[in-house]
Motif scaffolding. Structure first.
Motif, PDB file in Angstrom:
ATOM      1  N   UNK A   1      23.663  43.821  19.002  1.00  0.00           N
ATOM      2  CA  UNK A   1      24.012  42.219  18.537  1.00  0.00           C
ATOM      3  C   UNK A   1      25.025  41.526  19.283  1.00  0.00           C
ATOM      4  N   UNK A   2      24.602  40.667  20.358  1.00  0.00           N
ATOM      5  CA  UNK A   2      25.326  40.303  21.405  1.00  0.00           C
ATOM      6  C   UNK A   2      25.611  38.571  21.174  1.00  0.00           C
ATOM      7  N   UNK A   3      26.643  38.157  21.664  1.00  0.00           N
ATOM      8  CA  UNK A   3      27.200  36.791  21.505  1.00  0.00           C
ATOM      9  C   UNK A   3      27.518  35.928  22.835  1.00  0.00           C
TER      10      UNK A   3
ATOM     11  N   UNK B   1      28.107  40.240  26.928  1.00  0.00           N
ATOM     12  CA  UNK B   1      27.886  41.570  25.958  1.00  0.00           C
ATOM     13  C   UNK B   1      26.363  41.967  26.345  1.00  0.00           C
ATOM     14  N   UNK B   2      25.212  41.388  26.700  1.00  0.00           N
ATOM     15  CA  UNK B   2      24.100  41.702  26.868  1.00  0.00           C
ATOM     16  C   UNK B   2      24.154  42.695  28.136  1.00  0.00           C
ATOM     17  N   UNK B   3      24.939  42.311  29.176  1.00  0.00           N
ATOM     18  CA  UNK B   3      24.704  43.152  30.078  1.00  0.00           C
ATOM     19  C   UNK B   3      25.632  44.484  30.007  1.00  0.00           C
TER      20      UNK B   3
ATOM     21  N   UNK C   1      15.929  46.002  21.598  1.00  0.00           N
ATOM     22  CA  UNK C   1      16.678  46.087  20.601  1.00  0.00           C
ATOM     23  C   UNK C   1      17.850  45.225  20.371  1.00  0.00           C
ATOM     24  N   UNK C   2      17.915  44.195  21.314  1.00  0.00           N
ATOM     25  CA  UNK C   2      19.134  43.399  21.586  1.00  0.00           C
ATOM     26  C   UNK C   2      18.763  41.968  20.744  1.00  0.00           C
TER      27      UNK C   2
ATOM     28  N   UNK D   1      19.346  33.049  30.741  1.00  0.00           N
ATOM     29  CA  UNK D   1      18.650  33.664  31.897  1.00  0.00           C
ATOM     30  C   UNK D   1      18.775  34.978  31.719  1.00  0.00           C
ATOM     31  N   UNK D   2      20.100  35.747  31.391  1.00  0.00           N
ATOM     32  CA  UNK D   2      20.413  37.094  31.409  1.00  0.00           C
ATOM     33  C   UNK D   2      19.564  37.715  29.891  1.00  0.00           C
TER      34      UNK D   2
END
Ligand code: LLP
Length: 388
Positions: free
Chosen positions: A70-72, A76-78, A89-90, A103-104
């Motif tokens: 779980x990203x904010x 965090x996604x990277x 799964x993100x 875009x990421x």
């Protein structure tokens, strides 16, 4: 090597303090318990809340155990992708996602954007169109359910900035369903953090049931429900309760949430997964005799662990090297030039002297990741039990 409150102090002597020490066996055992608790629910999915601790080794361990993330933020996604979490799964929440960050998410084909406003929905649609993609979206609903926790970490009340108000929900769902480059999959909720009273989660379940029943009646299909995170840990007794009661937590949802056949249920646990495996280890720089009290002044400060200063949070403080029999009372403080740089007042510890090791327990969540360089201090290091 399972430590559970016993620290390898002799090995610490060679390491510069302060540092975060992570008991990786405890982390792995915690992850096993989560997996075990949902092993009979193939429709339950746990996404680790990266915001709690983004240490690359911790992330890799959690990704390897099969959890989602779980990203904010785009960062965090990277970090999650780099650590091995599959994009599929993100989930990605946040009230102020920039174009770059969206875009990421699109480039990594993340599972779902948790959308918090109408303008955000429109921008995701536009940016997805530019890439010839269709982005899955869940609408974050502000359920107006209070969690009985510190005011700074409740999020589910109408007065908070998060999510879409219940009164706007129908309109925004219709809008999402009309847009070509987003696919509406469901709803996202999160009521707050450090919640130990299961009836708060029951209240959320009841609210979600009401909302989904009403939407189903309107012909809205909801394939995914995300109930956020928030399960708390026992800061007072980290040795007695090193692993939260995941069985009871998931059972609460199993019992109270009415899922339709095929509906998927997502969780975003942060603190409950990493909180107890970490401790901030520091040395006593000086013991200072004040007029009325004694101060144990540490080389760790609020820049390393800000929770006590920011939320008046309690972290158990232990002198892990003193062999003294007598107990004395100390205010345990950091070296930073702020009066709020205090870890604990009137703490009873074995007689403490310069050079002793002090552990601030239950610091695995929102500890290292919230560190700053205020006063031009170094960021704390991280030491894994696996490497000692
Ligand atoms: N999902 C959403 C949408 C969130 O906002 C949060 C935390 C979580 C999941 C994970 O919550 P957890 O399971 O860790 O309770 N810095 C504060 C905590 C802030 C929590 C923010 N949101 C602290 O140190 O207590």
């Amino acid at each position: 090597m399972i430590l559970r409150g016993k620290f390898p102090v002799e090995k610490f002597r060679e390491i510069e303090t302060p540092f975060y020490y992570y008991d990786m066996n405890l982390l792995r055992d915690t992850l096993d318990c989560v997996r075990e608790a949902i092993s009979r629910d193939p429709n339950f999915h746990v996404h680790y809340a990266v915001k709690a601790n983004a240490n690359p080794d911790i992330l890799r361990t959690i990704a390897r155990a099969g959890f989602g993330a779980d990203c904010v933020s785009g960062g965090e996604i990277l970090a999650a992708v780099k650590a091995g979490f599959p994009g599929s799964k993100i989930v990605y929440a946040g009230v102020g996602k920039t174009d770059r960050e969206i875009n990421i998410g699109l480039d990594n084909d993340i599972f779902c954007f948790n959308v918090e406003s109408v303008p955000e929905l429109e921008v995701i649609n536009e940016l997805a169109a530019a890439k010839g993609k269709v982005a899955a979206v869940a609408l974050r609903v502000n359920p107006n359910v209070g969690a009985h926790t510190h005011a700074n970490i409740t999020t589910g009340l109408a007065e908070n900035k998060f999510g879409i108000a219940m009164t706007d929900l129908d309109r925004v769902i219709d809008m999402a369903r009309d847009l070509k480059n987003v696919r509406f999959i469901g709803l996202h909720f999160h009521i707050g953090s450090q919640i130990l009273d299961m009836t708060d989660f029951t209240a959320l379940c009841n609210r979600v049931n009401d909302i989904t029943a009403r939407l189903e009646q309107r012909g809205v299909k909801i394939s995914d429900i995300n109930v956020g995170g928030g399960l708390g840990i026992d800061y007072k007794h980290p040795n007695h309760h090193p692993i939260p009661d995941f069985k009871e937590y998931f059972a609460t949802y199993r019992r109270h949430l009415h899922l339709l056949p095929g509906q998927q249920l997502h969780f975003e646990l942060g603190r409950a997964i990493v909180g107890q495996c970490g401790a901030l280890i520091s040395r006593v720089v000086f013991v200072k005799e004040g007029t009325k009290k004694k101060f144990a002044i540490l080389d760790a400060g609020m820049t390393d662990l800000i929770r006590p200063a920011l939320y008046e949070a309690y972290h158990r403080i232990e002198n892990i090297s003193s062999e003294a029999e007598d107990v004395e009372r100390y205010d345990v403080v950091g070296p930073v030039c702020e009066s709020s740089d205090v870890f604990g007042k009137a703490v009873d510890m074995p007689s403490t002297k310069r050079g002793d090791f002090i552990a601030l327990r239950s610091a695995g969540a929102y500890g290292e990741i919230m560190a700053s360089q205020y006063n031009c201090r170094q960021l704390p290091l991280a030491v894994l039990s696996d490497n000692l």
